[in-house]
Design an enzyme around this catalytic site. Sequence first.
Site, PDB file in Angstrom:
ATOM      1  N   LYS A  71     -63.228 -25.716  17.113  1.00  0.00           N
ATOM      2  CA  LYS A  71     -63.136 -24.266  17.111  1.00  0.00           C
ATOM      3  C   LYS A  71     -61.837 -23.877  16.383  1.00  0.00           C
ATOM      4  O   LYS A  71     -60.750 -23.980  16.943  1.00  0.00           O
ATOM      5  CB  LYS A  71     -63.147 -23.737  18.548  1.00  0.00           C
ATOM      6  CG  LYS A  71     -63.339 -22.216  18.663  1.00  0.00           C
ATOM      7  CD  LYS A  71     -62.018 -21.515  18.488  1.00  0.00           C
ATOM      8  CE  LYS A  71     -62.166 -20.003  18.592  1.00  0.00           C
ATOM      9  NZ  LYS A  71     -60.968 -19.288  18.112  1.00  0.00           N
ATOM     10  N   GLU A  77     -50.445 -29.335  22.548  1.00  0.00           N
ATOM     11  CA  GLU A  77     -49.252 -29.269  21.694  1.00  0.00           C
ATOM     12  C   GLU A  77     -48.913 -27.801  21.536  1.00  0.00           C
ATOM     13  O   GLU A  77     -49.640 -27.050  20.886  1.00  0.00           O
ATOM     14  CB  GLU A  77     -49.533 -29.942  20.342  1.00  0.00           C
ATOM     15  CG  GLU A  77     -48.259 -30.266  19.566  1.00  0.00           C
ATOM     16  CD  GLU A  77     -47.837 -29.155  18.634  1.00  0.00           C
ATOM     17  OE1 GLU A  77     -46.913 -28.389  18.992  1.00  0.00           O
ATOM     18  OE2 GLU A  77     -48.430 -29.048  17.562  1.00  0.00           O
ATOM     19  N   CYS A  92     -44.364 -24.933  14.310  1.00  0.00           N
ATOM     20  CA  CYS A  92     -43.986 -25.147  15.714  1.00  0.00           C
ATOM     21  C   CYS A  92     -42.744 -26.014  15.829  1.00  0.00           C
ATOM     22  O   CYS A  92     -41.954 -25.859  16.762  1.00  0.00           O
ATOM     23  CB  CYS A  92     -45.142 -25.776  16.487  1.00  0.00           C
ATOM     24  SG  CYS A  92     -45.697 -27.367  15.833  1.00  0.00           S
ATOM     25  N   GLU A 112     -40.108 -18.314  21.622  1.00  0.00           N
ATOM     26  CA  GLU A 112     -40.568 -18.653  20.280  1.00  0.00           C
ATOM     27  C   GLU A 112     -41.002 -17.395  19.522  1.00  0.00           C
ATOM     28  O   GLU A 112     -41.844 -16.638  20.003  1.00  0.00           O
ATOM     29  CB  GLU A 112     -41.743 -19.626  20.363  1.00  0.00           C
ATOM     30  CG  GLU A 112     -42.215 -20.111  19.008  1.00  0.00           C
ATOM     31  CD  GLU A 112     -43.337 -21.128  19.109  1.00  0.00           C
ATOM     32  OE1 GLU A 112     -43.263 -22.159  18.426  1.00  0.00           O
ATOM     33  OE2 GLU A 112     -44.295 -20.868  19.887  1.00  0.00           O
TER      34      GLU A 112
END
Length: 487
Positions: A181, A256, A289, A384
């Site tokens: 997906k 992750e 990331c 973040e």
Amino acid sequence: MTEHRITVAGVAVDTRHWIGGERIASAGTFTDVSPIDGSALGDIARGGPGEAAAAVAAAKAAFPDWAASSRAERARILHAIADGVEKRIEELAIVETTDNGALLRSHRRGVMPRVAHNFRFFADWLLTLDHEDFETRGHTNHVSWDPAGPCVLITPWNAPLMLATWKVAPALAAGNTVVLKPAEWSPLTASLLADIAAEAGLPAGVLNVVQGYGSEIGDALTSHPDVRRISFTGSVPTARRIAESAAANLTPLSLELGGKSPLLVFADADLDLAVDLAVEQYDNAGQVCLAATRFLVEESVAEEFTRRFVGRATALNQGDPRDEATDIGPNIHSRQLEKIDGFVQRALAAGARAVIGGHRGDGQYYAPTLLTDVRQDSEIVQEEVFGPVLTLQTFADEDEAIRLANDTRFGLAATVATGSRERAERITSQLVAGTVWVNCFFVRDLQAPFGGSRLSGVGREGGTWSFDFYCDLKNTVTAPNGWKNHG
């Protein structure tokens, strides 16, 4: 454009799902928009629970034969997929650049070749996967990696095909079937991957690709009782929802997630190298990331480091990612741009100072930004941003550097610049991070473990660690006697 097919930069892309070896449409669609200029690329099939159930059913039906295939046969097909990727690198590169705004030169030279390498690496690793037998009181222990079953792989928009194949390749190599997906903001190269895999001879149902919103199709996939593994790359809030969804079936997860990684610059470092490392953190418009978004610089060199960094950063060329001269492209979506600007404006209102940037550009471009005068407990330091926004703080000694570096909820990566091997060993042993780079950045080998600590993730993948996740490990213990002699 014809029905269910769009043309992106001269490349035809099917907008339907790929389920059980067939293209399947949905009643609804969503519009895919290019971040380069905001243009609509096309209407993409918008899946829901029905498509999720069909994809898992196809993966379940295809699993027995694929799981029973030999390692050599699976490796052969994965190499054939890699061949197909390499033949279409230019097409994949321009489609993904148009779809997610990352630099075309990077897609051509690094990202798409890495896609092919993902398949080749795990195909080859599969053929060497082994654990030496060992004895217990004369009994033989034999460790094997058994295919687990259908896997749901949910992938992000910042490096769509590379990060998808980082999961797809080991899952297929392990003998599992897959429901992929892709992120709804960048779905197109996943559709092309389905074509390439089919052309390479991957049996129907072994790889399925379904598109749509997480709230509509993602939950139906992650809660399905026939799914035996879920791997997700993305945000912490979404990971929590996936974990809750998977909990009822105790489906194993690999997550992750985000990062707020530090770059520690010590006074004995090569400052030119340190600045090179710092400027790299604007890669992919800050949508990485692993990016070291928090600069922690020793007080005695902070002024000189900042001066050199500003000179380098302000010389970066921001613009159309299809232009070879461009260094920074757009951010993925207007919603992401709003999020980035919100972080920056709240930081400025709280007393931060923008050394460079601190504002939007035209369209979906955000000016490369460096903020100083930030508190350790402030939002801009702790959360973040996922955009071209960096912060700079100073430290007096090693103890303070380590304290600041570890003082977040995350632990994905860290980068250290120092001229002392002994200092590097002291510092790296105390940093909370899944990956630490010393005097380098983004050097990754697929045989190394990859993942994060704390809220940066659960589990490790890469090399044998990937097979440990995507397989059911079995230990078979055999007695030395008890065999009947039939002659």
